[in-house]
Write an enzyme that holds these catalytic residues in place. Structure first.
Site, mmCIF file in Angstrom:
data_model
loop_
_atom_site.group_PDB
_atom_site.id
_atom_site.type_symbol
_atom_site.label_atom_id
_atom_site.label_comp_id
_atom_site.label_asym_id
_atom_site.label_seq_id
_atom_site.Cartn_x
_atom_site.Cartn_y
_atom_site.Cartn_z
ATOM 1 N N ASP A 1 0.843 -1.201 0.000
ATOM 2 C CA ASP A 1 0.000 0.000 0.000
ATOM 3 C C ASP A 1 0.872 1.244 0.000
ATOM 4 O OD1 ASP A 1 -2.320 1.817 0.760
ATOM 5 O OD2 ASP A 1 -3.273 -0.140 0.862
ATOM 6 N N HIS B 1 -3.809 4.869 4.180
ATOM 7 C CA HIS B 1 -4.476 3.611 3.827
ATOM 8 C C HIS B 1 -3.765 2.379 4.343
ATOM 9 C CE1 HIS B 1 -6.561 0.894 0.809
ATOM 10 N NE2 HIS B 1 -7.549 1.622 1.273
ATOM 11 N N SER C 1 -11.494 -2.463 1.024
ATOM 12 C CA SER C 1 -10.176 -2.369 1.653
ATOM 13 C C SER C 1 -10.189 -2.910 3.064
ATOM 14 C CB SER C 1 -9.713 -0.914 1.732
ATOM 15 O OG SER C 1 -9.447 -0.411 0.460
#
Lengths: 802, 89
Positions: free
Chosen positions: A56, A97, A271
Site C-alpha cells: 500500500d 491507507h 479495503s
C-alpha cells in the site's frame, strides 16, 4: 442473533467493545457477528509465527498498536528504494491507507491502545509502493519481496473503478504471481489476498480487474453489519468470499489504527475486507503451516457460507456449493477455517485443460445474443492435464465491438449452472473490445469438467449505435483448472461441526457383517458347510452350522456364522473359539480392551505408548498415513506434521527454519544445512543466512550496509548515513553521476567521467549551442538550475560563461 | 496523478530480460546510457534500468539512441514502463 456470550474475551483496548464484527456482547440490541473470529482465538490461534505484509502507501511502524508486531523483514519502501516503509506525511493525509489496513490484521491485543487485529500475534509489515508512479516493475518488485519469509501479501487497491477501465497485471507482475505461487513459502506458494472493486456506484464489474480475476489471488468482497449490499460493492464471478465492512450510515463501522498514532472508524470499502481475510488465513496457517496456496482457497470455499447475506442470485452449483456474484461462497468463518486446517490433506496437484472451439466468424448483432459451445472430456486422454473436479474456470476472449459496455457475457457449465462473467457497464463506451482478456469464475468449483460448455454473449445497446457496425466474437478459449482426483479424502471434515472423527460402532459393524440369513425351520439332511463342526447343520451355509471347526462369529441376535479366520475388527479368542470384537477404532487387536490394539481403522492412528487408537497423536509424535501409527518426531522437533522431520515447533535451544529445527547459532554464525553445524558468517556480517558477503542480515560492528552487503567504507557513489528502522549505519546512494558526496541531495564533491561538478551537482559535459546571454539570463533569473530537470540542459554552459 | 487522462504515460524506466547475470546486464545498461538498478524482485534475469536523460514522464515513447536497446541481440526482451493508474479501495 447472538445471546450473551459466556466465553467472551475481555481486552483493555479502548475500542474493543466497538469491534462488533469480532464479538457480540451488546445486551441492548440484536447483534450478528458470524465470522467466528473469537472462537478461533479460543482454540488457541492468533497468528503466531505467521508473516503478513500490506502492499500500500506505507505503514506507521511506530504506531503504539503496531510497533510490537511490526516486522522490518516483511517491509520495504519500493517508492523510496529503502527499508523504511513509513508513510509520507502531508497536510492532506494522503497516505493513511496502509496503516489502516495493517491494524485490521495485527493490531496488538490488550495493550490499552486502539483495537485488536484479527491475527493479533502475527508479524506485520508494509511495502510502500503506491506513493509514487506505479509501474509493472513496482508491482512485480512488491509482490516478490522475501517470498520465503512473507506468508501473506494483502492488497487493497487496483485499477480505476470508474466503470470503463479494463486493466490488470503487466507481464512482470504476472510472472511475479506465478513465481510466488510456485516458489514462495519454500514451495507451498505465497498467499495473495485482494480487495475486489469498489466501483458499485459507477456500475463497474470486477471482472475487468485483472488482479482480482487472477486465479492466484483470493478476491474478497464486503457486506454490511446487517448483511446488506454496500453501496460501493461490485459484482463478479471471481469473488471467493466476503467479510463484514462499513456500510450505510445507520450500520456499525470497522475500527482500526490510523496514522499519527490514532484510531479511526473511517476505514471503509472492500479495503477493510481483504486484510480481515489475510488475518483469518494467518490463523489457518498457524493451525497448519503446510497449507498450500490452493489449500487455502479450498478451505475458504468449504467454510464460507451465505448466513444472512442478502442477494437475489444465490445459487447452488452442481457440487452443492452456494455461491453469489456479490459474495462468492459467502461470509468467512474463522473457526471453521482453523478446524478444517488442522486436519487438512493437501489437495492433489493442479491440472489445466484448455480447449478452443473451431474458429469461425460469429457476428454479434445489436439486441441479440451469440452462443458458442465446446464439448470437452476435461483432457481425460492426457493424464497430466486431466481435470475432473473443477477449481477455477477461465475464459479468454477476443471480441471486437463498437461499445464494450453493452456486452453481457455468461458461461454455462455442463450441469447447467450459469455464471455471469461480465455484466453491462453503463459508462464503458470503449470500442477496443476485449483483446484476449481472461474472465475467471469460481462458481463451478467442485463441479465436473466433462461435458458441453456454452459461452453466451448478449448485446444490449444502451445508446443509439450504427447498426451496421457489428460486434464479432473472433475466438475464445476455455481453460479449466482443477484436479483429476477428488481433492477431499473421506475423513476430511466436511463442515466445522464435524471436526471430531467418530465411528459409530453399530453402523460400522452393520456394514461389515450383513448376516441376515433366515433361520431354517425345517430339518435339513444335505451336506454342511466346510466350517461346520461335528454337530452338523440345518442348512448348506456357514450360518447354518450348529457348531464350528474354527471360530464362531456373531451372536444369536446378529446371526451366528462359522469362519476360518476372524474378520478385521475382531480377534480370535482361542479359549471359547469365538471371534470377539476389538475395542472401538481397532482394526486388529489381541484383546477387547483399548490397550490391545495392534492396528487401527482408517482415519485413526495407533499410539504405541498405550496401544490404543487415536485420531490425534500425543506431543512429539505425528500421524503416519502409511503405517497408520503415531511415530516419533525428529529429536529436535517438539511437534511435527506428516513426517518426522517436518517440524512445526522445536525443542529448547532450537529454532524453526522453514520446516526444520536447527540449532540456534550464536551471532556471527549461521546454520549450514548441508553440514548440519553452525558455520561462521563472512567477517563483515554480525548475523547472516550463509557464508557469503551478500548473505548478511545485520552488519558487524564498524561495517555499513550497502545494497545487500556490508562494507567498511562506502564505495564510490555512496555516502554513509543512518537509516530509520535499521539498527546500523547504511551506505546510501549519492545523486546520480556523482562519485563522492557527503549526504543526500546536492552534496556532491566528485563526479563521474563525462560530468562536471557545478554547484555541488554533476552536470553532463555537453555544451549548449544556443545558450546566449539572453537565454542564460532567463535561466538565472528563474533559478532553473536549481531544478533537477533542467540541470542537464544549459546550466553548465551558462555558468561557465559567467 | 496522471496528467494525460486515458493515454499512456511513459516513464524513464525500463524492464529488460538479459541472461548472463549482473555483469552482462551492467554492460548492456552502460552501452545505451542506462543505469542498472538491479534485479526486479525475485524474477531471475529481469533487470530494472533507468535512463536519466529521458524525461521522467511523457505522453509518447520518445525515440533516441536509447531505443536501440530493444534491438540488441543480448537483450531477450525490453519494455518501457508506463504509469499504471491505481486507486486505493
Amino acid at each position: 442473533h447472538a445471546q450473551i456470550d459466556p466465553s467472551f474475551i475481555h481486552f483493555n483496548d479502548p475500542k474493543w467493545f466497538n469491534m462488533w464484527y469480532i464479538h457480540c456482547n451488546d445486551k441492548s440490541s440484536h447483534c450478528r457477528s458470524e465470522m467466528n473470529i473469537q472462537a478461533a482465538w479460543q482454540r488457541g490461534y492468533t497468528g503466531k509465527n505467521v508473516v503478513v505484509t500490506i502492499l500500500d502507501d506505507g505503514i506507521e511502524r511506530n504506531h503504539p498498536d503496531l510497533a510490537q508486531n511490526y516486522d522490518h523483514l516483511a517491509s520495504y519502501d519500493v517508492n523510496g528504494n529503502d527499508h523504511d516503509p513509513t508513510p509520507r506525511y502531508d497536510s492532506r493525509n494522503e497516505n493513511i491507507h496502509g496503516t489502516r489496513c495493517a491494524g485490521e490484521v495485527a493490531a496488538v491485543a490488550n495493550n490499552s491502545h486502539c483495537m485488536v487485529g484479527i491475527a493479533y500475534n502475527a508479524h506485520i509489515g508494509g511495502i510502500r509502493m503506491l506513493d509514487g508512479d506505479v509501474t509493472d516493475i513496482v508491482e512485480a518488485k512488491s509482490l516478490g519481496i522475501r517470498p520465503d519469509y512473507i506468508d501473506i501479501y494483502s492488497a487493497s487497491w487496483g485499477p480505476k473503478d470508474d466503470g470503463k477501465t479494463v486493466d490488470g497485471p503487466g507481464p512482470l507482475t504476472k510472472q511475479a504471481f506465478e513465481r510466488g505461487i510456485k516458489k514462495g513459502r519454500k514451495g507451498l506458494g505465497s498467499i495473495f489476498v485482494w480487495a475486489s472493486g469498489n466501483g458499485g456506484r459507477q456500475g463497474d464489474h470486477c471482472s475487468c480487474d485483472g488482479y482480482t480475476s487472477s486465479i492466484y489471488t483470493i478476491s474478497i468482497s464486503s457486506t454490511t453489519e446487517n448483511g446488506n449490499r454496500p453501496w460501493y460493492l461490485e459484482a463478479c464471478s471471481s469473488i471467493l468470499a466476503t467479510t463484514y465492512s462499513s456500510g450505510d450510515f445507520n450500520e456499525r463501522k470497522i475500527v482500526t489504527t490510523d496514522i499519527r498514532q490514532r484510531c479511526t472508524d473511517g476505514h471503509t470499502g472492500t479495503s477493510v475486507s481483504a486484510p480481515i481475510v489475510a488475518g483469518i488465513i494467518a490463523l489457518a496457517l498457524e493451525a497448519n503451516f503446510l497449507l498450500t496456496w490452493r489449500d487455502v482457497q479450498h478451505l475458504l470455499v468449504r467454510t464460507s457460507r451465505p448466513v444472512h447475506l442478502k442477494a437475489d442470485d444465490w445459487r447452488t452449483n452442481a457440487a452443492g456449493h452456494r455461491v453469489s456474484h456479490l459474495y462468492g461462497f459467502g461470509l468467512v468463518d474463522a473457526e471453521a477455517m482453523v478446524l478444517e486446517a488442522e486436519k487438512w490433506r493437501t489437495v492433489p496437484s493442479q491440472h489445466t485443460c484448455s480447449q478452443m472451439p473451431e474458429r469461425r466468424i460469429r457476428y454479434i448483432h445489436a439486441g441479440q445474443s451469440v452462443n458458442s459451445s465446446i464439448t470437452t472430456s476435461g483432457c481425460s486422454e492426457e493424464p497430466e492435464q486431466h481435470v475432473d473436479h473443477l477449481e477455477h474456470v477461465v475464459v479468454k476472449v477476443l471480441v471486437v465491438h463498437p461499445r464494450r459496455g453493452d456486452l453481457e457475457i455468461n458461461l454455462i457449465s455442463p450441469s447447467g449452472m450459469k455464471s455471469q462473467l461480465l455484466a453491462k457497464r453503463l459508462f464503458d463506451s470503449s470500442n477496443e473490445g476485449f483483446r484476449n482478456w481472461e474472465f475467471m469464475t469460481v462458481h463451478f468449483w467442485g463441479e465436473k469438467a466433462e461435458g458441453t460448455w456454452t459461452l453466451e454473449i448478449i448485446d444490449s445497446p444502451s445508446k443509439l449505435r450504427n447498426p451496421e457496425v457489428l460486434g464479432n466474437l473472433k475466438e475464445w478459449t476455455l481453460i479449466l483448472h482443477g484436479t483429476s482426483q477428488n481433492p477431499y479424502q473421506p475423513y476430511s471434515g466436511q463442515h466445522s461441526s464435524s471436526r471430531m472423527l467418530e465411528i459409530p460402532a453399530s453402523q460400522e459393524f452393520q456394514e461389515e457383517q450383513q448376516l441376515e440369513a433366515e433361520e431354517e425351520q425345517d430339518e435339513y439332511n444335505g451336506s454342511c458347510h466346510s466350517e461346520c463342526g461335528d454337530q452338523g447343520c440345518d442348512g448348506p451355509d456357514a450360518e447354518h452350522c450348529l457348531n464350528c471347526v474354527h471360530f464362531s462369529l456373531g451372536s444369536l441376535k446378529s446371526d451366528r456364522s462359522c469362519v476360518s479366520h476372524c474378520p478385521l475388527g475382531h480377534y480370535e479368542d482361542m479359549v471359547s473359539r469365538r471371534c470377539r470384537r476389538c475395542y472401538k477404532g481397532c482394526e486388529r487387536c489381541v484383546g477387547q480392551s483399548a490397550g490391545d490394539c495392534v492396528s487401527c481403522r482408517r482415519g485413526l492412528y495407533l499410539n504405541r505408548l498405550n496401544s490404543s487408537c487415536t485420531d490425534t497423536c500425543p506431543p512429539g509424535y505425528f500421524a503416519d498415513e502409511n503405517q497408520r501409527q503415531c511415530l516419533k518426531c525428529h529429536d529436535t522437533c517438539m511437534r511435527c506434521l506428516r513426517y518426522a522431520d517436518r517440524c512445526t515447533a522445536c525443542r529448547e535451544r532450537y529454532s524453526l527454519a522453514g520446516m526444520t529445527c536447527v540449532p540456534q547459532c550464536t551471532d556471527g554464525t549461521f546454520f549450514h544445512l548441508e553440514e548440519m553445524t553452525c558455520s561462521p558468517c563472512h567477517s563483515s556480517c554480525r548475523t547472516c543466512t550463509g557464508p557469503g558477503k551478500e548473505e548478511c542480515i545485520q552488519c558487524a560492528e564498524d561495517y555499513l550496509q550497502q545494497e545487500w552487503g556490508c562494507v567498511q567504507t562506502c564505495t564510490p557513489g555512496f555516502y554513509s548515513g543512518e537509516s530509520a528502522g535499521v539498527p546500523h549505519k547504511m551506505c546510501h546512494r549519492c545523486e546520480e553521476n556523482c562519485l563522492s558526496c557527503s549526504g543526500p541531495g546536492t552534496t556532491c564533491t566528485k563526479c563521474k567521467e563525462g560530468y562536471s561538478l557545478v554547484s555541488r551537482t554533476c552536470i553532463v559535459n555537453a555544451s549548449c549551442n544556443n545558450a546566449d546571454e539572453v537565454f542564460c539570463e532567463m535561466v538565472k533569473s528563474n533559478r532553473l538550475c536549481e531544478k533537477k530537470l533542467y540541470r542537464q540542459f544549459c546550466c553548465r554552459t551558462c555558468l561557465m560563461n559567467g | 496523478s496522471v496528467a494525460f487522462g486515458h493515454r499512456d504515460v511513459y516513464t524513464n524506466h525500463w524492464a529488460v530480460r538479459i541472461t548472463g547475470g549482473q555483469e552482462q546486464a551492467d554492460k548492456i545498461s552502460a552501452k545505451y546510457g542506462y543505469m542498472n538498478l538491479g534485479q526486479i524482485g525475485s524474477l531471475e534475469d529481469h533487470y530494472h534500468f533507468h535512463h536519466s536523460r529521458i524525461v521522467r514522464r511523457a505522453a509518447y515513447a520518445l525515440k533516441g539512441p536509447h531505443s536501440f536497446i530493444h534491438m540488441d541481440p543480448e537483450v531477450d526482451w525490453a519494455q518501457q514502463q508506463v504509469v499504471k493508474p491505481r486507486v486505493k479501495r
